[in-house]
Write a protein that holds these residues in place. Structure first.
Motif, short mmCIF file in Angstrom:
data_model
loop_
_atom_site.label_atom_id
_atom_site.label_comp_id
_atom_site.label_asym_id
_atom_site.label_seq_id
_atom_site.Cartn_x
_atom_site.Cartn_y
_atom_site.Cartn_z
N ILE A 20 -14.65 37.00 18.96
CA ILE A 20 -14.65 37.55 17.60
C ILE A 20 -16.08 37.77 17.12
O ILE A 20 -16.37 38.78 16.46
N GLU A 21 -16.98 36.83 17.46
CA GLU A 21 -18.37 36.96 17.02
C GLU A 21 -19.01 38.22 17.59
O GLU A 21 -19.68 38.98 16.88
N TYR A 22 -18.80 38.44 18.90
CA TYR A 22 -19.40 39.61 19.52
C TYR A 22 -18.78 40.90 18.98
O TYR A 22 -19.48 41.88 18.70
N ALA A 23 -17.45 40.90 18.85
CA ALA A 23 -16.77 42.10 18.35
C ALA A 23 -17.22 42.42 16.93
O ALA A 23 -17.44 43.59 16.58
N SER A 24 -17.37 41.38 16.09
CA SER A 24 -17.80 41.60 14.70
C SER A 24 -19.23 42.12 14.66
O SER A 24 -19.55 43.05 13.91
N SER A 33 -15.51 37.92 8.43
CA SER A 33 -14.65 39.09 8.22
C SER A 33 -13.83 39.39 9.46
O SER A 33 -12.65 39.75 9.39
N GLY A 34 -14.46 39.21 10.63
CA GLY A 34 -13.75 39.45 11.87
C GLY A 34 -12.57 38.51 12.05
O GLY A 34 -11.49 38.92 12.52
N ARG A 35 -12.76 37.23 11.68
CA ARG A 35 -11.66 36.27 11.80
C ARG A 35 -10.51 36.63 10.86
O ARG A 35 -9.32 36.50 11.22
N ASN A 36 -10.83 37.07 9.65
CA ASN A 36 -9.78 37.48 8.71
C ASN A 36 -9.04 38.71 9.20
O ASN A 36 -7.82 38.82 9.07
N ILE A 37 -9.79 39.66 9.78
CA ILE A 37 -9.16 40.89 10.28
C ILE A 37 -8.20 40.56 11.41
O ILE A 37 -7.07 41.08 11.46
#
Length: 669
Positions: A20-24, A33-37
């Motif tokens: 998630i960190e890399y994708a965000s 925000s990535g975790r919420n998405i």
């Protein structure tokens, strides 16, 4: 505000297995925000697959891909006995190709199976085993040796105590974190659709925890962190060992830790190769801490790409020990006995291009190394998809020395260096070699007839390393014996100092060693520079010369004489090629004090420079040892002992003139 384009980028990264960190970060918003998405699956419908019928992210219900379904972790079976494994799992334990393809989607390239099978053979040995593995970059070697092989060995033996290491703890931690993720995965491993299309990956068909039973322990007290974790044993009970199944280690202290399998990946870097202090630090750490962590019957592997002739891989490969007859024989004892000196480290090497199997040809000829060319050993490329022939030849053209070391795993390119290492090591054919296997520092072969010329050659430096060599030249056989050498920073008083008829310093120590050898020092060759001018002006220098009858010769080094084809540094090539230069080569054997024999360790400082000095571009690093050797060889042949019986005689009828003014008459006439 997060745009649809950002959401598409985010979900594409997630679908390809990114965190998630890399994708965000790639999409351009925060990790929160990535975790919420991902939690809300917001924007999931924006991802449009290239081929809907083959894409799994849009499926639902019965057609949904197992990668999105997965097994319930709580319902995973306990470790399954070998006899109860499904046929696919039983086959995977014996066939590494099938194992890595079924669970990780790897393409079964032959070199990977050779590497895995040799690793397994060494791991199952009853003796301590050591191995150096050199593979070209870009072949997936890190994934193979820090993930795939450790996972395979763990499934074969859950009692394994392994170590995944690197110079930096952060890098080592990524290896254990990746392996831990694989063991706790309950769905198929994600692969890149683009890599599958290009033939670099395949669709996996199995899950380790499903086929072999639970790997991650349910006991919350069991270690299960990114840097250290313990798998569920075969009998389901906690292990009594203090060491977990897998642990990450950097260059810190690992004293007290014991493992039966360890692999260090890419320990050598260019920065460490350029620093002698860094190399010395690494070697001390490796000898005193890393090697001592291995249990009897364990395996320690050093894996990575070669970077130079004197890198840490070569340091380990040069270690010798007495071992069984099935190991590679380096040489026989000089007395003809059956004892053999064998390499302590097995060498597993995979060059990017096997020239012995290459049929040649350009891109317009029948054999032009296409992407569909067969893999080695049927073809000449280790991986024609990842390391294309075109890219390798471009590297060879632009940087031939780097190509030979980094991609072909050779010490150097033998066609471009001052002295190829094969000339020094010798072989059973035309190369006699330069090592005297039974001679240490300050020793000469017995029964060598006089006369000798005793020489100390000095390449001084006001600020950097000095090179001080002690040599004996035997004119009758034109042989040069290196007795010892020194490399390090020094001041002039540390080199030679005198007061009240008493002298000290390195030069005086060398002179005393010559005396103990029975051959007094007679010549000192000193490079003519600022340090030499200061040295010659010192009053104790003249007193030292007179007292011990030593002559100091100056040698002026210029670009012209250094590159002269006849008298320049290239004059050393035939001396090493034909074994005229002899080096102290006695080595420490198991059970002996490693400080006993220093001759070979010191001589390697000269060898490292000779085997990396480019005939086209000069020195890759320092060349002070080469300069000291060259100055000695340049001067030695001029030091012939005069034969006074062949001196011209004066005319006996010639009148004896008395001393007087020029053109004057004899006194008293």
């Amino acid at each position: 505000m997060i745009t649809p384009a950002q959401l598409r980028t985010f979900w594409k990264c997630i679908d390809e297995g990114s965190s998630i960190e890399y994708a965000s970060q790639t999409a351009g918003f925060s990790s929160a925000s990535g975790r919420n998405i991902k939690k809300e699956l917001r924007g999931r419908e924006l991802v449009k697959p290239k081929k809907t019928q083959h894409h799994w992210s849009q499926r639902s219900g019965a057609n949904k891909d197992p990668r999105m379904q997965g097994a319930d972790e709580a319902n995973l079976p306990d470790p399954i006995a070998l006899s109860d494994l499904v046929p696919e799992a039983q086959r995977a334990l014996e066939d590494f190709h099938y194992f890595s393809e079924r669970y990780f989607g790897r393409v079964p390239t032959p070199w990977r199976k050779v590497a895995a099978d040799r690793t397994l053979k060494l791991y199952e040995s009853d003796e301590k085993e050591y191995a150096v593995v050199n593979v070209a970059p870009g072949t997936g070697k890190t994934a193979l040796f820090t993930h795939d092989i450790p996972a395979w060995l763990t499934m074969r033996d859950r009692a394994i105590r392994g170590l995944l290491g690197s110079w930096g703890m952060t890098t080592a931690g990524t290896y254990t974190a990746r392996l831990r993720t694989t063991f706790e995965r309950t769905a198929l491993a994600p692969v890149s659709d683009d890599d599958v299309r290009k033939g670099k990956e395949r669709e996996p068909s199995g899950v380790l925890a499903v086929d072999f039973g639970r790997i991650k322990p349910l006991d919350v007290s069991a270690p299960w962190t990114a840097n250290s974790f313990e798998v569920v044993p075969a009998d389901g009970r906690r292990s009594a060992n203090k060491e977990p199944s897998w642990t990450a280690f950097g260059n810190g202290e690992i004293v007290g830790w014991r493992v039966n399998f360890g692999v260090f990946d890419d320990l050598v870097t260019t920065r460490k190769l350029d620093s002698e202090a860094e190399q010395a630090r690494m070697r001390i750490w490796w000898d005193n801490e890393v090697e001592k962590r291995l249990e009897p019957g364990g395996l320690l592997m050093l894996e990575g790409q070669r970077l130079g002739a004197n890198d840490h891989y070569r340091y380990c490969l040069d270690k010798l020990e007495i071992d069984d007859d099935d190991l590679e024989v380096i040489d026989f004892n000089d007395d003809g006995s059956e004892g053999k000196k064998t390499s302590k480290y097995h060498h597993i090497v995979f060059p990017a291009h096997d020239e012995s199997r290459c049929k040649g040809g350009g891109h317009k000829e029948p054999h032009h190394h296409p992407d569909t060319a067969p893999y080695w050993p049927d073809g000449c490329l280790i991986d024609p998809k990842r390391l294309r022939f075109r890219d390798l030849m471009r590297e060879r053209l632009e940087n031939p020395s780097s190509y030979e070391t980094v991609f072909q795993q050779n010490d150097t390119n033998p066609d471009t260096v001052l002295v190829p290492k094969a000339w020094i090591d010798g072989d059973e054919g035309d190369l006699p070699g330069c090592w005297d296997r039974d001679r240490d520092a300050w020793e000469l072969p017995e029964g060598l007839p006089a006369p000798f010329h005793t020489i100390v050659s000095v390449d001084p430096s006001p600020t950097k390393n000095w090179a001080v060599h002690a040599w004996v030249y035997h004119p009758a056989t034109e042989t040069y014996f290196l007795l010892d050498l020194h490399r390090g920073s020094m001041t002039l008083p540390e080199f030679l100092y005198g007061e009240g008829g008493t002298f000290s310093g390195l030069l005086e120590e060398f002179r005393q060693n010559f005396e103990d050898l029975g051959h007094p020092l007679r010549h000192v060759v000193f490079e003519k520079n600022v340090a030499q001018r200061w040295f010659t002006q010192m009053p104790y220098k003249q007193a030292w010369e007179r007292k011990f009858q030593v002559r100091v010769h100056d040698h002026e080094t210029t670009h012209k004489n250094k590159t002269d084809p006849k008298y320049g540094v290239t004059m050393l090539r035939p001396l090493f090629r034909h074994g005229n230069i002899r080096l102290p080569g006695r080595q420490t054997l198991p059970g002996e004090d490693p400080r006993m024999f220093s001759g070979r360790r010191n001589a390697i400082k000269l060898i490292n420079e000779l085997t990396t000095y480019s005939l086209e571009h000069g020195a890759a690093g320092t060349d002070d040892q080469i300069m000291a050797c060259w100055m000695m060889a340049n001067k030695a042949r001029d030091l012939q002992t005069p034969d006074y019986s062949k001196a011209p005689k004066l005319n006996p009828g010639m009148p004896r003139w008395s001393v007087g003014s020029r053109g004057g008459k004899r006194r008293g006439t």
